[in-house]
Design a protein around this motif. Structure first.
Motif, PDB file in Angstrom:
ATOM      1  N   ARG A  28      58.911 -16.598  26.577  1.00  0.00           N
ATOM      2  CA  ARG A  28      58.893 -16.528  25.469  1.00  0.00           C
ATOM      3  C   ARG A  28      59.667 -14.386  24.500  1.00  0.00           C
ATOM      4  N   ALA A  29      60.692 -13.873  24.025  1.00  0.00           N
ATOM      5  CA  ALA A  29      61.409 -12.327  23.679  1.00  0.00           C
ATOM      6  C   ALA A  29      60.247 -11.901  23.579  1.00  0.00           C
ATOM      7  N   PHE A  30      59.748 -10.764  23.516  1.00  0.00           N
ATOM      8  CA  PHE A  30      58.464 -10.573  22.522  1.00  0.00           C
ATOM      9  C   PHE A  30      59.652  -8.306  22.962  1.00  0.00           C
ATOM     10  N   ARG A  31      59.011  -7.979  21.971  1.00  0.00           N
ATOM     11  CA  ARG A  31      58.393  -6.342  21.872  1.00  0.00           C
ATOM     12  C   ARG A  31      57.431  -6.117  21.899  1.00  0.00           C
ATOM     13  N   ALA A  32      56.308  -5.234  22.962  1.00  0.00           N
ATOM     14  CA  ALA A  32      55.460  -5.125  23.064  1.00  0.00           C
ATOM     15  C   ALA A  32      55.563  -2.994  22.589  1.00  0.00           C
ATOM     16  N   VAL A  33      54.698  -3.246  20.983  1.00  0.00           N
ATOM     17  CA  VAL A  33      54.606  -1.824  21.205  1.00  0.00           C
ATOM     18  C   VAL A  33      53.230  -1.051  20.776  1.00  0.00           C
ATOM     19  N   SER A  34      52.865   0.278  20.730  1.00  0.00           N
ATOM     20  CA  SER A  34      52.199   0.919  20.753  1.00  0.00           C
ATOM     21  C   SER A  34      52.267   2.212  20.896  1.00  0.00           C
ATOM     22  N   ARG A  35      52.108   3.344  20.320  1.00  0.00           N
ATOM     23  CA  ARG A  35      52.158   4.997  19.539  1.00  0.00           C
ATOM     24  C   ARG A  35      53.637   5.889  21.049  1.00  0.00           C
ATOM     25  N   SER A  36      52.763   5.084  22.434  1.00  0.00           N
ATOM     26  CA  SER A  36      53.529   5.110  23.569  1.00  0.00           C
ATOM     27  C   SER A  36      54.364   5.081  25.094  1.00  0.00           C
ATOM     28  N   THR A  37      54.269   3.662  23.206  1.00  0.00           N
ATOM     29  CA  THR A  37      55.935   2.848  24.380  1.00  0.00           C
ATOM     30  C   THR A  37      56.969   3.512  24.115  1.00  0.00           C
ATOM     31  N   GLU A  38      58.077   2.703  24.235  1.00  0.00           N
ATOM     32  CA  GLU A  38      59.569   3.200  24.721  1.00  0.00           C
ATOM     33  C   GLU A  38      59.895   3.111  23.143  1.00  0.00           C
ATOM     34  N   ILE A  39      59.920   2.439  22.839  1.00  0.00           N
ATOM     35  CA  ILE A  39      60.074   1.849  21.542  1.00  0.00           C
ATOM     36  C   ILE A  39      59.390   2.376  20.270  1.00  0.00           C
TER      37      ILE A  39
END
Length: 281
Positions: A28-39
Motif C-alpha cells: 500500500r502507498a502511505f505517508r508516515a508523518v510526525s513532527r520530525s518527518t520530511e513532510i
C-alpha cells in the motif's frame, strides 16, 4: 482503496510504526508523518496540515496526550479531499471523560473521535484497551527491570491488547470497505490482573519480579514527588479509578469482528517479547 495513499500520524509510536510496516508489506502507498518527518505533521501547527493531507485518501489519526484542535485538523482533512478517517481512541473514553468532570475537548482521544464522527466522511473509531507493550516499551518497563511494579490496582482484571492486533485492525479498516460508521472496542482475549501479568512476564524472562498494589493516595503522592505534571496526575488517578470499578475488565470482540480471529493472548505475547529480548538490559 488499493493504490491510494494512506496517511499515518504518530508514525514513530507503538501503533504507528507497526501499522506502516503492515501497509508496506501489503504494497500500500502511505505517508508516515510526525513532527520530525520530511513532510511534518504537528497537531498544534496548522501550517503543517495541508501538505500532510495533500493527495491523501484515508488517514489514521493517533492524537497525543495533550488537548489538540481536533475539529480544525479534521476540517483540513475534509478540505484536502480525504475520503476515510480512522481515529485511535481509548476504550470507554466517554466514561473516563465523564469521571474526570471535563469536556471532551480536554481529552484529545475523545475530541478527535468526536470530530471524526462529525466529519461527514467515511469514518471508523478504534477504542483500545491498555497495551501489552506498556510492559516492555512503555512506562512499566523500567519498573520491571528494577524488579517491582507498583500501581493502584489490587486484583483488578484487564484484557490487555497486543499492539500488533491494533495495527492489523487499523490496516483492515483503512483499506477495506464495510467498516464505515463503526466503533470497535479492541482488547485481548482474556482479562488478567497486573499480578498475573507480572507473574507471566517473570516466567517468560526468568526474572524475579513482584507486583505491589499501591493505595490511590500513595500513588498520587508518588507521582507528584516525581514531578509529574498535575493534569497528567489527575488523568491517571481517574483512569485507575475506572479500572478498579471494572469498566475495562470484560474482553471486547472488535478484533474478532474485523479480523475473524482471536486476539493474541497475553502469555503468548510475553513469550514472544521475551524471546526477542524485550527485557534485556
Amino acid at each position: 482503496m488499493q493504490n491510494e495513499t494512506i496517511l499515518v500520524t504518530g508514525a514513530t509510536g507503538k501503533v504507528g510504526r507497526r501499522l506502516t510496516a503492515k501497509l508496506q508489506a501489503e504494497g500500500r502507498a502511505f505517508r508516515a508523518v510526525s513532527r520530525s518527518t520530511e513532510i511534518p505533521f504537528d497537531w498544534h501547527k496548522p501550517e503543517t496540515w495541508d501538505a500532510a493531507f495533500a493527495g491523501i485518501t484515508a488517514a489514521y489519526l493517533i492524537p497525543p496526550d495533550e488537548p489538540v484542535p481536533a475539529e480544525a485538523v479534521v476540517a483540513a482533512a475534509v478540505k484536502a479531499g480525504v475520503r476515510r478517517l480512522v481515529s485511535q481512541s481509548g476504550r470507554r473514553i466517554e466514561v473516563l471523560t465523564a469521571a474526570a468532570g471535563v469536556s471532551p475537548d480536554e481529552v484529545a482521544m475523545h475530541a478527535v473521535q468526536n470530530a471524526v464522527q462529525a466529519s461527514g466522511l467515511e469514518w471508523t473509531v478504534l477504542q483500545a484497551n491498555n497495551f501489552n507493550q506498556n510492559f516492555d516499551e512503555g512506562d512499566n518497563r523500567e519498573s520491571i527491570l528494577a524488579g517491582e511494579l507498583s500501581l493502584p490496582l489490587d486484583n483488578v482484571p484487564e484484557p490487555f491488547i497486543d499492539v500488533e492486533d491494533i495495527a492489523e485492525v487499523a490496516a483492515a479498516v483503512l483499506t477495506r470497505d464495510g467498516h464505515t460508521g463503526r466503533v470497535y472496542e479492541l482488547s485481548g482475549p482474556e482479562a488478567v490482573t497486573h499480578e498475573d501479568a507480572i507473574a507471566i512476564i517473570a516466567k517468560a524472562t526468568g526474572r524475579e519480579i513482584a507486583f505491589r498494589a499501591a493505595t490511590p493516595e500513595g500513588f498520587v503522592a508518588d507521582l507528584r514527588g516525581y514531578g509529574v505534571p498535575e493534569p497528567l496526575v489527575a488523568f491517571l488517578d481517574v483512569m485507575y479509578a475506572i479500572m478498579r470499578d471494572g469498566a475495562l475488565a470484560v474482553p471486547a470482540d472488535g478484533v474478532q469482528e474485523v479480523l475473524g480471529r482471536e486476539p493474541v493472548a497475553f502469555a503468548d505475547w510475553a513469550a514472544r517479547a521475551a524471546a526477542a529480548g524485550a527485557w534485556d538490559e
